[in-house]
Structures are given as structure tokens and as C-alpha cells.
Write an enzyme that holds these catalytic residues in place. Structure first.
Site, PDB file in Angstrom:
ATOM      1  CB  SER A   1     -18.737  -2.909 -47.574  1.00  0.00           C
ATOM      2  OG  SER A   1     -17.791  -2.243 -46.771  1.00  0.00           O
ATOM      3  CG  MET A   2     -19.983   1.872 -49.608  1.00  0.00           C
ATOM      4  SD  MET A   2     -21.309   2.824 -50.391  1.00  0.00           S
ATOM      5  CE  MET A   2     -22.385   3.103 -49.005  1.00  0.00           C
TER       6      MET A   2
ATOM      7  CG  HIS B   1     -19.963 -13.595 -54.056  1.00  0.00           C
ATOM      8  ND1 HIS B   1     -20.352 -13.829 -52.754  1.00  0.00           N
ATOM      9  CD2 HIS B   1     -20.922 -12.794 -54.590  1.00  0.00           C
ATOM     10  CE1 HIS B   1     -21.503 -13.211 -52.532  1.00  0.00           C
ATOM     11  NE2 HIS B   1     -21.867 -12.573 -53.608  1.00  0.00           N
ATOM     12  N   GLY B   2     -17.454 -12.327 -51.966  1.00  0.00           N
ATOM     13  CA  GLY B   2     -17.521 -10.978 -51.404  1.00  0.00           C
ATOM     14  C   GLY B   2     -17.386 -11.055 -49.897  1.00  0.00           C
TER      15      GLY B   2
ATOM     16  CE  LYS C   1     -22.305   0.162 -52.996  1.00  0.00           C
ATOM     17  NZ  LYS C   1     -22.187  -1.268 -53.262  1.00  0.00           N
TER      18      LYS C   1
END
Lengths: 145, 476
Positions: free
Chosen positions: B375-376, B399-400, B475
Site C-alpha cells: 500500500s502507499m 500480486h500485492g 494515486k
């Protein structure tokens, strides 16, 4: 009443881990499809910044009410993303499980006045419901964000 | 649902024929993650995937799995190329959504003082959200070429170097793309959108290398501690979305013709060898090529932004580019036999091992770079693929971080300015065209990326190489 002052379509958002869904209602099938289109636009843009200036014709076909809903909302999405025309108000003139015709009113995207919320990638069949219930029509739709 | 642990990092759901399952489900997760995963419908979705005709091996769920539509996000399914089906829902609306990792010749200490200028420059140079047309203007004829040639078209036309195309999965171009199977509407949507980021979870992040876990592999990738890297996450934009919409609309009727019934209409599928299946795959490949061209264009303009702030001496080189929404024909050994399968990776990353001929020669000694954004506010990772992934997961991993919280829940009671201020206190600058875009992507909305990485590393599907921390985030 000035149509631009009409509140946005009657709907509520539903929880989904990755995406966004909504539930909406209508006294008739036509009103249900109008409200669903309004819900989609309200997810994608700050709808109060859009004015219902120009008519935009809309039509879709389906195998049943569910696929008709997906195809109808995909048309509304196409108006926004390809034609860059957010729509504020909708009117369905005819709806059967095989075909829907109607129009939206909106205006060409103006970055100075309009504000985007989310890019809706597509309208899914996941948990999709479109049905007539006692006293009206009900739909549930999940959008891919 | 009968979910049984196999070991500390694997769970199994047995085949249930009453539900139409043709195979079992294997979930890669720790106990903490499985408790989170069970809170949404993702495991039911993995069981639905197990009903696909022609599925080979188990329906697989990665540790970042969360509820999608039809397929779960973080799902992998292989189908037999001759007797199986292709499911557009197993690829998703954002065909070839993916990530590219770029190394720079700059250090964190050099970038920090000019970070806000860099962020603003990137924000000006690369349109995001509904921010209008991209800076790469192409004709309808040129679009048809992009759909066939992918990243290579951008390189040929001055938007990058030969090396860029080489250092991408499939060299940035899937063979067998046919623009004739992409509708006029999809082309109309795609044409002005080349070099645009989109929205949702798409981003451009400037990050720095916080920790190296595998010195040798990091050296091969040109990475060292303190170095600044850029991670770009986006896909095929309106073109891919429209292709998925168009083919889903056709598949309802086609499924009746092929007598296929499924528990979720969004799983809509047709036989791979049917005219409809072949047409979809040709259009999907064209969309994938558009996505590679898009990420290549974004890299080109990112280079321009860096040059403007740091001078021409600041160089950016592509480490690798992976797609995580795709269906690809590959050969895998299943039960001791070589099989041609179509691997659907829906929110899953290819992770080929050292020595595999489909990865760039420079990486054959270490394995394919696997890029996992978090996450950011947290961290991202680069790993390398292993033989374990080939044996167990058709060469695939997560993938994340995977979402934990719905978008509506993430917005509740939060204010975008406060979120930005809080991240700034941690040294992370954020810009977005949309307030909702920032709120819905808050770090708390995601699972712990380190825990997800720990599972794939410990299960032997991929090996940790380096961990990055974000400094500046755009974003979409």
C-alpha cells in the site's frame, strides 16, 4: 421543479472488499433502470457538478433483465469514458427483458467544473440481482473499480 | 466449507462434487491471513473456479486473495488448451494490469530535498484519474500497430530504448494479437488514453531501497540500499475494459450453445478452441499489448520528469515488468506429464525459476523478478521466481498486499487532508486527482504486505530480494 435540483438517484452503496456495489429500487422496471444509471454516475463523478443540458440517446439489448442491466449500465459508462459525457438525469421510454431504450441528459466533460470520483472499469454479473418484488422493482449491482 | 491445514503455509479445501467442483482448492496463507481471508467470499469464489470445465490441477489461492467478481483476486487456474475453457472473468476488466520496476542512479538523500518538485512534475507530465488525454497522440492506424507490437511500438517510435522492451514479461508483446477482434468502441476508448494512469489502485511511486535480502540477486538487478527506484502500476485502460465488457456480453449466449452452466455468471467462459474463445484471446492479447505500450510510455515521460528536476545525468533503467491480470498459454508438468495449459492469473504474478528460457538472459541465473507492490504507506517488494512455483502453482505467486477493507469502510470517518498529513509525517508525499482515491487506498485498507511476502517465501514459491519504502506517490 428545476430538474437539475432533483436529488441523485435513490440508491445505497454496498460493501465489497475490492470494488463497489449498489442497491437500488423503482416503482416500475423503467424507474429501476433510471435509478441504477444514476447510481453508477454518482459512484464515478461528483454528480452535483453535472448539469442536465443535452440529451444523450441510450439503448441496450439483453437475454434477460440481468444481462439487460449490465449492458444498459455499460452504455452509460461508455458515454462517460469514451464520449466524455457525464449524465445527470435518465428517462427510460421502453423496457422489456430483451431491450431497453431511453435517454440521459448531461453535458460534455469540463475539467474546470466537473470532479471525478472513481474510474469504473466495468459492470459485473457478480451477485447481480434484478427482480420484481411486492410493490416494486429491486436491483443489486457490483462494479469493478 | 471444509478448510484443512496442510502445513504452516498451505490450506486445502477438498473437492465437493455436489457443488460441481472438478478439483480441490489450495490456499497459500498463514493462520493470521486465513482468518482475514475467511471474512469475505474469496474462498467460495476459489471453489467456484474449481468448477471450470477442463481445469488442470487445483484451483489456487494466493495469500493476498480477496473477494473479486467471479474469480477471486489472487486466484490462479490452469485449463487444458484442447479441452478446457477460457474465462474473461479470470482475466478481469483491466487486461494486463501490471507493474514495472525502474532503478535510478539517484540516492534517497539526493532526491529528498527535491521530492515535492519531482512529485508535482510527475503529476503534470502523466495524466491520471479522468485527467484527459495522454501526451502520446496516435492515429487509428498507429493504434492497430500498438495492439500488435506492444512496448516495441513505443521503443520504435522514440519512447524508450531497445533494452526496455527486452526487460518485460513476453518482451512487452504477446504474439497472436488481432486488432480485428477489438471492437471499434474499445479502440475509440483506448486511442486517447495511451500514457494515462487511470484510477483505483493504480499509481506511480518513487521509492527507496530500504533493505536487501539477497545481495547476489540484487546486484544482478542493479539494486543497492538507499537507491531510489520507481514503481509504475497500471493497465490497458478503457480499451481493455471495453474488450472485457464486449466479450462478457457475447458469452452468455455462447455458454448456452456450449451447454456450460456455472455457479456465478461472472465466471462466463467458452471452450478455448471455439471461435468465441479464439476471438477473445486475440482481443485479450491486443489489450495486453496496449497495456505494455502504456507502461512503456509512462516510463518515457517519467524519465523526462526526473531529467527536468535532476538533470540529464539522472538515468532510469527498467528492471522488469510483470502482468498480473492475464491468461497465457504455457507448458507445465502436471502429474509427471508435460501439458499445454492456459494459465489464468487474476491478481497473480508469474514467477518463473532460474534457467527458464522465457526470462531475459540477464536474469536466468537468479530467476524472474517478481514485483509486489504494497500500500502507499507501507512497503513494496521484489522477489525472484523459484522451481517451487513451477511445481506447485503453474509458476505463479501473489500480486500485492491484498485488500482487507471495503472502499466504503475505508472512507468512513476519514478526511483526505488528514491522511495526506499523516503520511507526510512518515516522509511520504501523496497527490491524487480525487479525494476518494486517497481515502480508499489508505494503508489500513490493505493486509500486511510483509506477512503476504513471508508466506510465498516460506512456502518456497519465490525468494525475497529487496524491500522498498515509498517517498512520493501519485494515486490515479
Amino acid at each position: 421543479m428545476n430538474e437539475d435540483l432533483k436529488p441523485p438517484a435513490m440508491f445505497e452503496l454496498i460493501e465489497h472488499t475490492a470494488d463497489i456495489g449498489f442497491r437500488t429500487w423503482g416503482k416500475t422496471a423503467a424507474e429501476l433502470f433510471e435509478n441504477a444509471a444514476g447510481a453508477l454516475m454518482a459512484v464515478a463523478v461528483e454528480i452535483e457538478t453535472v448539469e442536465a443540458r443535452e440529451p444523450y440517446p441510450l439503448a441496450a439489448e439483453g437475454l434477460d433483465y440481468e444481462s439487460l442491466m449490465v449492458n444498459w449500465l455499460s452504455e452509460v459508462l461508455y458515454a462517460l469514458d469514451a464520449k466524455r459525457t457525464p449524465l445527470r438525469r435518465f428517462e427510460v421510454s421502453e423496457v422489456t427483458p430483451a431491450r431497453i431504450t431511453g435517454q440521459g441528459w448531461g453535458e460534455r466533460w469540463n475539467p474546470a467544473r466537473h470532479r471525478a470520483k472513481l474510474i469504473v472499469k466495468g459492470v459485473t454479473y457478480h451477485q447481480l440481482q434484478v427482480e420484481e418484488r411486492a410493490g416494486g422493482w429491486y436491483a443489486q449491482v457490483v462494479l469493478d473499480i | 466449507m471444509n478448510l484443512e491445514p496442510i502445513d504452516a503455509f498451505r490450506f486445502r479445501i477438498a473437492r465437493d462434487e455436489r457443488r460441481g467442483m472438478r478439483t480441490h482448492v489450495v490456499v497459500y496463507a498463514s493462520q493470521t491471513l486465513i482468518d482475514q481471508i475467511r471474512k469475505d467470499l474469496s474462498l467460495e469464489q476459489a471453489m467456484n473456479v474449481a468448477t471450470l470445465p477442463g481445469i488442470v490441477g487445483p484451483s489456487l489461492a494466493m495469500p493476498d486473495i480477496h473477494q473479486g467478481y467471479g474469480f477471486p483476486i489472487g486466484g490462479v487456474a490452469a485449463t487444458d488448451v484442447e479441452t478446457g475453457v477460457v474465462s474473461p472473468g479470470g482475466v478481469g476488466f483491466d487486461i494486463n494490469c501490471g507493474v514495472r520496476l525502474v532503478r535510478t542512479t539517484l540516492t534517497e538523500a539526493e532526491v529528498r530535498p527535491r521530492l515535492r518538485d519531482l512529485l508535482n512534475q510527475l503529476f503534470r507530465d502523466i495524466p491520471c484519474g479522468t485527467g484527459g488525454a495522454g501526451p502520446v497522440k496516435i492515429s487509428r492506424q498507429q493504434l492497430a500497430e500498438v495492439l500488435v507490437e506492444g512496448a516495441g511500438w513505443m521503443v520504435k517510435n522514440g519512447y524508450g530504448s531497445e533494452r526496455d522492451a527486452e526487460f518485460a514479461e513476453e518482451s512487452g508483446c504477446l504474439k497472436g494479437a488481432d486488432p480485428e477482434h477489438v471492437s471499434a468502441r474499445a479502440k475509440e476508448r483506448g486511442q486517447p488514453q495511451l500514457c494515462t494512469l487511470g484510477s483505483g489502485n493504480h499509481f506511480i511511486e518513487v521509492q527507496w531501497v530500504e533493505r536487501i535480502h539477497d545481495e547476489a540477486a540484487a546486484r544482478v538487478m542493479g539494486l543497492e540500499a538507499g537507491q531510489v527506484v520507481v514503481l509504475i502500476h497500471c493497465g490497458s485502460r478503457g480499451l481493455g475494459h471495453q474488450v472485457c465488457t464486449d466479450y462478457l456480453a457475447q458469452m452468455g449466449a455462447a455458454m448456452k450453445r456450449y451447454n456450460i452452466t456455472l455457479p456465478d455468471r461472472q465466471l462466463a467462459c467458452v471452450p478455448i478452441q471455439s471461435p468465441e474463445g479464439q476471438a477473445y484471446l486475440a482481443a485479450m492479447r491486443a489489450s495486453a499489448n496496449f497495456a505494455w505500450a502504456n507502461r512503456q510510455a509512462i516510463l518515457h515521460f517519467t524519465r523526462g520528469s526526473f531529467a527536468r528536476i535532476f538533470g540529464a545525468g539522472a538515468r532510469l533503467e527498467l528492471i522488469y515488468d510483470v502482468c498480473h491480470n492475464i491468461a497465457k498459454q504455457e507448458t507445465h508438468v502436471v502429474d509427471g506429464k508435460k501439458r499445454a495449459v492456459l494459465v489464468h492469473r487474476k491478481g497473480a504474478t508469474r514467477a518463473f525459476p532460474p534457467g527458464h528460457r522465457e526470462i531475459p538472459a540477464a536474469y536466468r541465473g537468479i530467476g524472474q523478478p517478481v514485483l509486489i507492490p504494497g500500500s502507499m504507506g507501507t512497503a513494496s517488494w521484489v522477489l525472484v521466481g523459484t522451481e517451487g512455483a513451477m511445481q506447485e502453482t503453474f509458476g505463479s505467486v501473489c500480486h500485492g498486499a491484498g485488500r482487507l477493507m471495503s472502499r466504503t469502510a475505508a472512507r468512513k470517518g476519514r478526511n483526505a487532508r488528514e491522511v495526506q498529513d499523516k503520511l507526510e509525517e512518515q516522509g511520504i508525499l501523496v497527490r491524487s486527482e480525487s479525494r476518494d482515491g486517497i481515502l480508499e487506498e489508505i494503508p489500513e485498507a490493505y493486509k500486511n504486505v510483509d506477512e503476504v511476502i513471508e508466506v510465498v517465501h516460506a512456502a518456497g514459491l519465490a525468494r525475497k530480494v529487496a524491500r522498498f519504502r515509498p517517498m512520493a506517490v501519485i494515486k490515479g
